[in-house]
Write a protein that holds these residues in place. Structure first.
Motif, mmCIF file in Angstrom:
data_model
loop_
_atom_site.group_PDB
_atom_site.id
_atom_site.type_symbol
_atom_site.label_atom_id
_atom_site.label_comp_id
_atom_site.label_asym_id
_atom_site.label_seq_id
_atom_site.Cartn_x
_atom_site.Cartn_y
_atom_site.Cartn_z
ATOM 1 N N ILE A 137 0.819 -1.220 0.000
ATOM 2 C CA ILE A 137 0.000 0.000 0.000
ATOM 3 C C ILE A 137 0.849 1.265 0.000
ATOM 4 O O ILE A 137 1.743 1.429 0.834
ATOM 5 N N HIS A 138 0.546 2.131 -0.938
ATOM 6 C CA HIS A 138 1.228 3.419 -1.043
ATOM 7 C C HIS A 138 0.218 4.539 -0.812
ATOM 8 O O HIS A 138 -0.815 4.591 -1.481
ATOM 9 N N LEU A 139 0.545 5.422 0.108
ATOM 10 C CA LEU A 139 -0.316 6.584 0.360
ATOM 11 C C LEU A 139 0.298 7.829 -0.270
ATOM 12 O O LEU A 139 1.520 7.992 -0.257
ATOM 13 N N PRO A 140 -0.541 8.706 -0.829
ATOM 14 C CA PRO A 140 0.010 9.895 -1.499
ATOM 15 C C PRO A 140 0.627 10.877 -0.501
ATOM 16 O O PRO A 140 0.409 10.770 0.709
ATOM 17 N N LYS A 141 1.389 11.811 -1.023
ATOM 18 C CA LYS A 141 2.182 12.752 -0.217
ATOM 19 C C LYS A 141 1.358 13.501 0.836
ATOM 20 O O LYS A 141 1.824 13.717 1.938
ATOM 21 N N THR A 142 0.137 13.927 0.481
ATOM 22 C CA THR A 142 -0.605 14.760 1.431
ATOM 23 C C THR A 142 -1.441 13.944 2.411
ATOM 24 O O THR A 142 -2.138 14.508 3.251
ATOM 25 N N TYR A 143 -1.387 12.612 2.305
ATOM 26 C CA TYR A 143 -2.289 11.775 3.112
ATOM 27 C C TYR A 143 -2.197 12.097 4.602
ATOM 28 O O TYR A 143 -3.204 12.182 5.291
ATOM 29 N N ASN A 144 -0.978 12.270 5.095
ATOM 30 C CA ASN A 144 -0.804 12.548 6.524
ATOM 31 C C ASN A 144 -0.452 14.006 6.821
ATOM 32 O O ASN A 144 0.096 14.313 7.879
ATOM 33 N N THR A 157 -1.852 19.849 8.151
ATOM 34 C CA THR A 157 -2.243 21.245 7.951
ATOM 35 C C THR A 157 -3.502 21.370 7.083
ATOM 36 O O THR A 157 -4.041 22.459 6.922
ATOM 37 N N ILE A 158 -3.915 20.254 6.473
ATOM 38 C CA ILE A 158 -5.137 20.320 5.661
ATOM 39 C C ILE A 158 -6.205 19.377 6.223
ATOM 40 O O ILE A 158 -5.900 18.448 6.974
ATOM 41 N N THR A 159 -7.447 19.622 5.844
ATOM 42 C CA THR A 159 -8.560 18.752 6.229
ATOM 43 C C THR A 159 -8.294 17.358 5.649
ATOM 44 O O THR A 159 -7.957 17.251 4.466
ATOM 45 N N PRO A 160 -8.443 16.303 6.450
ATOM 46 C CA PRO A 160 -8.184 14.959 5.916
ATOM 47 C C PRO A 160 -8.980 14.710 4.632
ATOM 48 O O PRO A 160 -10.201 14.880 4.615
ATOM 49 N N ALA A 161 -8.272 14.336 3.577
ATOM 50 C CA ALA A 161 -8.907 14.185 2.257
ATOM 51 C C ALA A 161 -9.139 12.712 1.940
ATOM 52 O O ALA A 161 -8.569 11.829 2.574
ATOM 53 N N PRO A 188 -11.714 20.430 -6.349
ATOM 54 C CA PRO A 188 -10.329 20.884 -6.142
ATOM 55 C C PRO A 188 -9.872 20.493 -4.731
ATOM 56 O O PRO A 188 -10.612 20.681 -3.774
ATOM 57 N N SER A 189 -8.677 19.940 -4.616
ATOM 58 C CA SER A 189 -8.183 19.548 -3.291
ATOM 59 C C SER A 189 -7.745 20.789 -2.515
ATOM 60 O O SER A 189 -7.417 21.824 -3.098
ATOM 61 N N GLU A 190 -7.738 20.660 -1.199
ATOM 62 C CA GLU A 190 -7.296 21.789 -0.374
ATOM 63 C C GLU A 190 -5.824 22.103 -0.657
ATOM 64 O O GLU A 190 -5.425 23.272 -0.715
ATOM 65 N N ALA A 191 -5.044 21.041 -0.868
ATOM 66 C CA ALA A 191 -3.619 21.246 -1.165
ATOM 67 C C ALA A 191 -3.455 22.084 -2.440
ATOM 68 O O ALA A 191 -2.622 22.994 -2.505
ATOM 69 N N TYR A 192 -4.274 21.787 -3.447
ATOM 70 C CA TYR A 192 -4.186 22.548 -4.689
ATOM 71 C C TYR A 192 -4.667 23.984 -4.493
ATOM 72 O O TYR A 192 -4.031 24.932 -4.983
ATOM 73 N N LEU A 193 -5.771 24.150 -3.768
ATOM 74 C CA LEU A 193 -6.266 25.511 -3.531
ATOM 75 C C LEU A 193 -5.220 26.346 -2.787
ATOM 76 O O LEU A 193 -5.067 27.541 -3.056
ATOM 77 N N ASN A 194 -4.467 25.719 -1.899
ATOM 78 C CA ASN A 194 -3.388 26.449 -1.216
ATOM 79 C C ASN A 194 -2.322 26.935 -2.198
ATOM 80 O O ASN A 194 -1.809 28.042 -2.074
ATOM 81 N N VAL A 195 -2.004 26.093 -3.169
ATOM 82 C CA VAL A 195 -1.012 26.490 -4.181
ATOM 83 C C VAL A 195 -1.556 27.647 -5.020
ATOM 84 O O VAL A 195 -0.849 28.619 -5.313
ATOM 85 N N VAL A 196 -2.824 27.542 -5.390
ATOM 86 C CA VAL A 196 -3.459 28.611 -6.175
ATOM 87 C C VAL A 196 -3.441 29.920 -5.375
ATOM 88 O O VAL A 196 -3.089 30.986 -5.906
ATOM 89 N N LEU A 197 -3.793 29.823 -4.092
ATOM 90 C CA LEU A 197 -3.821 31.021 -3.252
ATOM 91 C C LEU A 197 -2.445 31.663 -3.140
ATOM 92 O O LEU A 197 -2.303 32.885 -3.237
ATOM 93 N N THR A 198 -1.426 30.841 -2.961
ATOM 94 C CA THR A 198 -0.055 31.371 -2.889
ATOM 95 C C THR A 198 0.314 32.080 -4.186
ATOM 96 O O THR A 198 0.899 33.171 -4.180
ATOM 97 N N PHE A 199 -0.059 31.464 -5.299
ATOM 98 C CA PHE A 199 0.222 32.057 -6.601
ATOM 99 C C PHE A 199 -0.461 33.422 -6.739
ATOM 100 O O PHE A 199 0.151 34.398 -7.164
#
Lengths: 350, 350
Positions: free
Chosen positions: A46-53, A56-60, A315-326
């Motif tokens: 089993i492989h979990l993606p980078k943001t799984y743990n 700082t974000i709502t569990p996705a 849209p994931s929270e992780a992605y929205l954070n990147v958009v917001l930073t941009f």
């Protein structure tokens, strides 16, 4: 060695052991599961993606990819899914990857019992244990999937990925249980199996149902014919091309077929799986520059994608954070406010 | 919590922790190295190929791939090298992969000091710390490579792999220190850097030396122009195409340039690195069916490959074992004897 010295030695040893253990690079973990259906213990990677743990974000929740022949494909495959899910260039959503290790591969992946003399040495009988795929797919659906959903945060979107006999298995599962997975990937599938029984099943399916279910994707890769001939696999090529013709006549499926020049039966999964995921999630990639000018585009894109995939994607929270930073860095104030609002809507802080 | 309960609780916890730890899937380990040249501690990620610790074969030596931006590329890259080095379909030899994690990326990878206003926000000055690549390449050559050679069984063949600024660095290293590596991979290199200083250096090199050194390979990938424009990278595209023209006029180099439709600057490394390794080691793949009929072909192929690569390559013991199993299973007695003899010659048992 006296006891005091032994104690010191062991302490130091343990210290270094645990010190080193911290320094390894890990990509997943092994779990075992006793299957009542198969009456044996199965090993699952089993492989979990980078943001799984990421706390700082709502569990996705994440889509799940079920990967056959796990022991051969898991390493590059999990590296790939993480790499092409990186923001802001993401081509696919982050995914959980479940690699399934083989026990009796031929038994599990073939749909019918069919023995064959070795093309190289007629004294050798091949595939004596074939024909167990219906049992194996039950194991996936009734035992493995519930275990994964119970232990991990999974989204209602799953993909089955196989190669060779695993590709044959993926296509047979698509025909016999299209509701089990949303997308099916078959790399150089062994459609020659048992006098092309799967081709016959495909014809029957099309005749009976007229069209394939909505919201499904099927990707088939094919290795280079010339390379195949070197490996006695020319009947593999013929059957795949026959399958392609039947499917392409029936336009209702989100289907892609790719021929890979220069690739052998053994290598085609690598470019095939890359292209398969990009094909399945086509429309997922966003253009962050456009979003600065037209922020509404993001939800419009996700709406289209969700319709195509037959499952809800947002849209994931992780992605929205990147958009917001941009937006913040580049002083696009209105768009920043728009996406902050969107983030609070999707991911309200309690 | 009373002490007895605490003890029990901790014991159980530790038991599970160590039980779980054994079940992780690891792909490498982190090492740190203090660089006197850079005056800082550097983190290095090391991946050893599958047969590295196989005690049934004679300890072998392996080519080394130095991978820039290690933290982003290491996982898929090491999965890829293992996958495409699998026998009998191997396209490349098994390799050690050394991922180099960034500290000050712009400083290390750029050849000159050159600041620039952000194309998006002119108030922001970019690249204030640029221009340290000569120092960084000395670190690679004089500190990192000796440390790797000392601690691992390395063959005299090494490849430098970079993307973006890392691709710029790879090409600059090729021009200024062509003897440091045998092959250079530059994915979507930032050749626009500092008024295209590297293009000028390339022109100067060609003018002065007339041709490139023998036995070197250079691979350049290029992302899709349209995608680049979305990310303000159109000058990236222009510079890469200018470089291509200069190099292609000079036929002495083992050079390949690939344009990847639909790939962005951020994704092109994935297909680029795959194609790069297959290009560099072209001629490595063997046809086991042909070997049954013509066993002499194997050493002839390796001789050609060694000449092309400017380094000695010989069939690995692991591969010869696969060939022997094939010949035995299929009753090719003469060829089996031939390869047994070859194996004893290359890998005599003491």
């Amino acid at each position: 060695m006296n006891n005091w010295f032994k104690f010191l030695y062991l302490s130091v040893f343990l210290f270094f052991t645990s010190g080193r253990a911290q320094e390894t690079l890990t990509i997943g973990e092994k779990q075992t599961l006793f299957s009542k259906i198969l009456n044996e213990k199965r090993e699952i990677w089993i492989h979990l993606p980078k943001t799984y743990n990421d706390t700082t974000i709502t569990p996705a929740k994440y889509p799940v990819i079920y990967l056959l022949d796990g022991e051969i494909n898991f390493e590059y495959f999990t590296g790939m899914t993480d790499f092409i899910a990186r923001t802001p260039y993401a081509d696919i959503p982050e995914c959980i990857v479940v690699g399934i290790k083989n026990t009796e591969r031929t038994r599990d992946l073939t749909p019918t019992k069919s023995q064959k003399k070795s093309p190289v040495n007629p004294d050798v009988t091949l595939f004596a244990d074939s024909g167990g795929s219906e049992n194996f797919v039950k194991f996936l659906q009734d035992e493995l999937k519930p275990m994964i959903s119970k232990n991990y945060r999974t989204q209602e979107y799953s993909i089955l990925v196989g190669h060779s006999f695993g590709g044959l298995f993926a296509i047979n599962t698509f025909l016999t249980h299209p509701e089990y997975f949303k997308a099916y990937v078959a790399n150089d599938p062994s459609l020659w199996w048992d006098n092309k029984v799967t081709i016959s099943r495909t014809k029957d399916y099309v005749e009976k149902n007229k069209k394939f279910p909505a919201g499904k994707s099927l990707y088939v890769s094919q290795a280079d014919n010339e390379e195949q001939q070197k490996n006695w696999n020319s009947d593999m090529t013929q059957a795949i091309e026959e399958f392609k013709e039947i499917i392409e006549k029936n336009g209702s499926l989100n289907y892609k077929h790719s021929f890979f020049k220069g690739e052998t039966h053994g290598t085609v999964s690598y470019p095939g799986n890359y292209e398969a995921l990009k094909f399945i999630f086509k429309g997922f990639r966003t253009d962050i520059k456009q979003l600065a000018k037209n922020p509404k585009q993001l939800e419009a894109d996700y709406k289209n994608l969700s319709e195509k995939l037959g499952a809800e994607f947002a849209p994931s929270e992780a992605y929205l954070n990147v958009v917001l930073t941009f937006m913040k860095t580049n002083d696009f104030k209105e768009s920043e406010a728009y996406f902050m609002n969107m983030k609070n809507r999707y991911y309200p802080k309690k």
